[in-house]
Write an enzyme that holds these catalytic residues in place. Structure first.
Site, PDB file in Angstrom:
ATOM      1  N   TYR A 196     -10.387  -6.505  -6.769  1.00  0.00           N
ATOM      2  CA  TYR A 196     -10.471  -7.532  -5.660  1.00  0.00           C
ATOM      3  C   TYR A 196      -9.999  -6.968  -4.362  1.00  0.00           C
ATOM      4  O   TYR A 196      -8.844  -6.240  -4.251  1.00  0.00           O
ATOM      5  CB  TYR A 196      -9.472  -8.670  -6.035  1.00  0.00           C
ATOM      6  CG  TYR A 196      -9.535  -9.852  -5.033  1.00  0.00           C
ATOM      7  CD1 TYR A 196     -10.503 -10.746  -4.712  1.00  0.00           C
ATOM      8  CD2 TYR A 196      -8.128 -10.104  -4.104  1.00  0.00           C
ATOM      9  CE1 TYR A 196     -10.601 -11.398  -3.656  1.00  0.00           C
ATOM     10  CE2 TYR A 196      -8.368 -11.059  -3.236  1.00  0.00           C
ATOM     11  CZ  TYR A 196      -9.462 -11.905  -3.151  1.00  0.00           C
ATOM     12  OH  TYR A 196      -9.321 -12.772  -2.104  1.00  0.00           O
ATOM     13  N   ASP A 198      -6.858   0.896  -0.975  1.00  0.00           N
ATOM     14  CA  ASP A 198      -6.548  -0.519  -0.791  1.00  0.00           C
ATOM     15  C   ASP A 198      -5.057  -0.633  -1.255  1.00  0.00           C
ATOM     16  O   ASP A 198      -4.897  -0.737  -2.246  1.00  0.00           O
ATOM     17  CB  ASP A 198      -7.385  -1.563  -1.312  1.00  0.00           C
ATOM     18  CG  ASP A 198      -7.139  -2.818  -0.873  1.00  0.00           C
ATOM     19  OD1 ASP A 198      -6.091  -3.107  -0.143  1.00  0.00           O
ATOM     20  OD2 ASP A 198      -7.943  -3.950  -1.066  1.00  0.00           O
ATOM     21  N   LYS A 200      -0.120  -8.287   3.283  1.00  0.00           N
ATOM     22  CA  LYS A 200       0.802  -8.834   2.730  1.00  0.00           C
ATOM     23  C   LYS A 200       2.389  -8.383   3.072  1.00  0.00           C
ATOM     24  O   LYS A 200       2.604  -8.996   3.961  1.00  0.00           O
ATOM     25  CB  LYS A 200       0.811  -8.682   1.252  1.00  0.00           C
ATOM     26  CG  LYS A 200      -0.797  -9.035   0.720  1.00  0.00           C
ATOM     27  CD  LYS A 200      -0.762  -9.437  -0.394  1.00  0.00           C
ATOM     28  CE  LYS A 200      -2.223  -9.945  -1.108  1.00  0.00           C
ATOM     29  NZ  LYS A 200      -2.555 -11.303  -1.664  1.00  0.00           N
TER      30      LYS A 200
HETATM   31  N1  PMP Z   1      -6.902  -6.329  -1.000  1.00  0.00           N
HETATM   32  C1  PMP Z   1      -6.220  -6.441  -2.268  1.00  0.00           C
HETATM   33  C2  PMP Z   1      -5.960  -5.510  -3.100  1.00  0.00           C
HETATM   34  C3  PMP Z   1      -5.643  -7.828  -2.407  1.00  0.00           C
HETATM   35  O1  PMP Z   1      -4.992  -7.911  -3.381  1.00  0.00           O
HETATM   36  C4  PMP Z   1      -5.881  -8.798  -1.394  1.00  0.00           C
HETATM   37  C5  PMP Z   1      -5.474 -10.309  -1.483  1.00  0.00           C
HETATM   38  N2  PMP Z   1      -4.777 -10.660  -2.581  1.00  0.00           N
HETATM   39  C6  PMP Z   1      -7.046  -8.550  -0.189  1.00  0.00           C
HETATM   40  C7  PMP Z   1      -7.220  -7.319  -0.050  1.00  0.00           C
HETATM   41  C8  PMP Z   1      -7.167  -9.701   0.978  1.00  0.00           C
HETATM   42  O2  PMP Z   1      -6.020  -9.846   1.359  1.00  0.00           O
HETATM   43  P1  PMP Z   1      -6.068 -11.424   2.267  1.00  0.00           P
HETATM   44  O3  PMP Z   1      -5.692 -12.411   1.188  1.00  0.00           O
HETATM   45  O4  PMP Z   1      -4.755 -11.196   3.100  1.00  0.00           O
HETATM   46  O5  PMP Z   1      -7.162 -11.542   3.135  1.00  0.00           O
END
Ligand code: PMP
Length: 438
Positions: free
Chosen positions: A144, A245, A272
């Site tokens: 994800y 990521d 985050k």
């Molecule tokens: N990358 C990863 C690894 C994530 O876990 C998330 C969200 N859980 C995102 C990107 C997207 O972040 P956001 O919810 O702040 O858009």
């Protein structure tokens, strides 16, 4: 117990059904028969509208590493609020936070801020395209990375759709254009040979390879070092950028996941925890790659705005959160993470329920299988395993522990040893219920 002692949440959900589709504005927090609405949080605890108390083991999907309403973060944010929350001008706060990120992350010289991890990933992929002049992206099956079309390809393929040894790109959302699928190369996680061969095959068209070193939805198994090393090497060979990521995995160490694995990507996406509880995203990396954003000599290769990007409330709260997160804090997070993993693993052995935990630092995931979890496919639940997970989840919820329904726990610094014991005992009692199923 849920749903019986949650009348206020049930009533609010009935109201929400009229003004929000399915009563919901965030798929990830939906639950049946209705979501439990939060009223307030303090430290590692949250209270719902009916006054029920929980230990929060999800922490807004890993973003609240200091728990709720930390006094230092409240002070940083409110001090800035009194001076103005957002300007059509840059502020010193973005320079301060970018400097901190560059000081901590080995591969980072410069950073650029956005409002979410989704945006950060989108801009990193666009940066890779702008830098290389190529159009394709490679990403791991089941990982994800937020809601950008390209990043969500093959997020949740079913066994009948995922293809043979070389995964096929499968749309996540209805309406995903065919061209998007054609421009995403889905690679298996933790399989060096297959990933390298796919990357070589598409090499001349490949702008970047996006990888989360510990992909939550693909099982939260830490990547083999050899896998990340192979991606590092083959991306250099084909001239594509390697993008880590670290939206979640920055949580695993003072120098991020890249520090833990000792591998330097070309670009890193963050989010985050770096926002101190406020909306945030960041794209970071070496100056050479970040130069695509540089407007100082005219229109940049990759223009990027964002009305609230780098707003000083987020930046100040984020900076305060990151400063609190010193090396001692990571030591504590590692210790409580290990204690919860060990405690739950011991309960699995005691109860004879097949399964175990995986994870690193303050993150863990509970798997209800004895298979060796390596990637998305090995983590994929069969019907019996899904049943065990459902029973376990409601057991935990009824014992006042809140975690993601797919088995993720993200711990926080305010958790005391007694809180850790409470989490482990609740998990053990819930596993007894699972054991009684068979
Ligand atoms: N990358 C990863 C690894 C994530 O876990 C998330 C969200 N859980 C995102 C990107 C997207 O972040 P956001 O919810 O702040 O858009």
């Amino acid at each position: 117990m849920y749903p019986d002692n949650h009348r206020s949440s049930r009533d609010l959900y009935q109201r929400a059904l009229k003004s929000l589709p399915g009563g919901n504005t965030r798929t990830t927090v939906f639950m049946k028969p209705f979501p439990i609405y939060a009223a307030r949080g303090a430290g590692c605890r949250v209270w719902d509208l009916d006054g029920n108390e929980y230990i929060d083991c999800i922490n807004n999907f890993t973003s609240l590493i200091h728990g709720h309403a930390h006094p230092v973060l409240i002070e940083a944010a409110t001090k800035q609020l009194a001076r103005g929350s957002a300007f059509g001008m840059p502020t010193e706060s973005e320079v301060d936070l970018a400097e901190l990120l560059a000081a901590r992350l080995p591969s980072v010289e410069q950073a650029r801020f956005a409002n979410s991890g989704t945006e950060a990933v989108m801009m990193a992929l666009k940066a890779a395209r702008a830098y290389t002049g190529r159009r394709k992206i490679a990403k791991c099956e089941g990982a994800y990375h937020g809601s950008y079309d390209y990043a969500e390809v093959s997020l949740d393929p079913t066994p009948s759709a995922w293809g043979g040894n070389a995964p096929v790109s499968v749309a996540y959302a209805k309406g995903t254009p065919e061209n998007v699928l054609a421009d995403v190369v889905t690679i298996p996680f933790n399989d060096v040979e297959a990933a390298v061969s796919l990357i070589r095959e598409h090499g001349p068209e490949l702008a970047g390879v996006l990888v989360d070193p510990m992909p939550n939805r693909a099982g939260l198994v830490p990547a083999d070092k050899a896998y990340l090393e192979a991606l590092r090497q083959v991306t250099r060979e084909v001239g594509a950028l390697l993008i880590f990521d670290e939206v979640i995995s920055f949580r695993v160490g003072y120098h991020g996941a890249q520090g833990v694995w000792g591998i330097e990507p070309d670009l890193t996406t963050l989010g985050k925890i770096i926002g101190g509880g406020f909306p945030v995203g960041a794209i970071a990396g070496r100056k050479q790659f970040m130069s695509v954003f540089d407007p100082s000599s005219g229109k940049p290769a990759l223009p990027h705005g964002g009305t609230f990007s780098a707003n000083p409330v987020t930046m100040r709260a984020g900076l305060a959160a990151m400063e609190l997160l010193d090396k001692a804090a990571f030591k504590r997070l590692d210790a409580i993470g290990q204690a919860v993993r060990d405690g739950i693993d011991a309960a699995f052995r005691r109860t004879g329920v097949p399964g175990r935990t995986v994870g690193l630092g303050s993150l863990l995931k509970i798997h209800f299988t004895d298979r060796n979890i390596r990637d998305y496919r090995s983590a994929y639940l069969n019907e019996a395993e899904a049943k065990r997970q459902t029973v376990f989840n409601s057991g935990l919820l009824n014992r006042g522990i809140f975690m993601a329904n797919y088995g993720l726990m993200a711990l926080s610094l305010p958790m005391s040893d007694a809180d850790v014991d409470q989490i482990v005992s609740a998990a053990a009692a819930s596993l007894e219920e699972v054991a009684a199923l068979d």
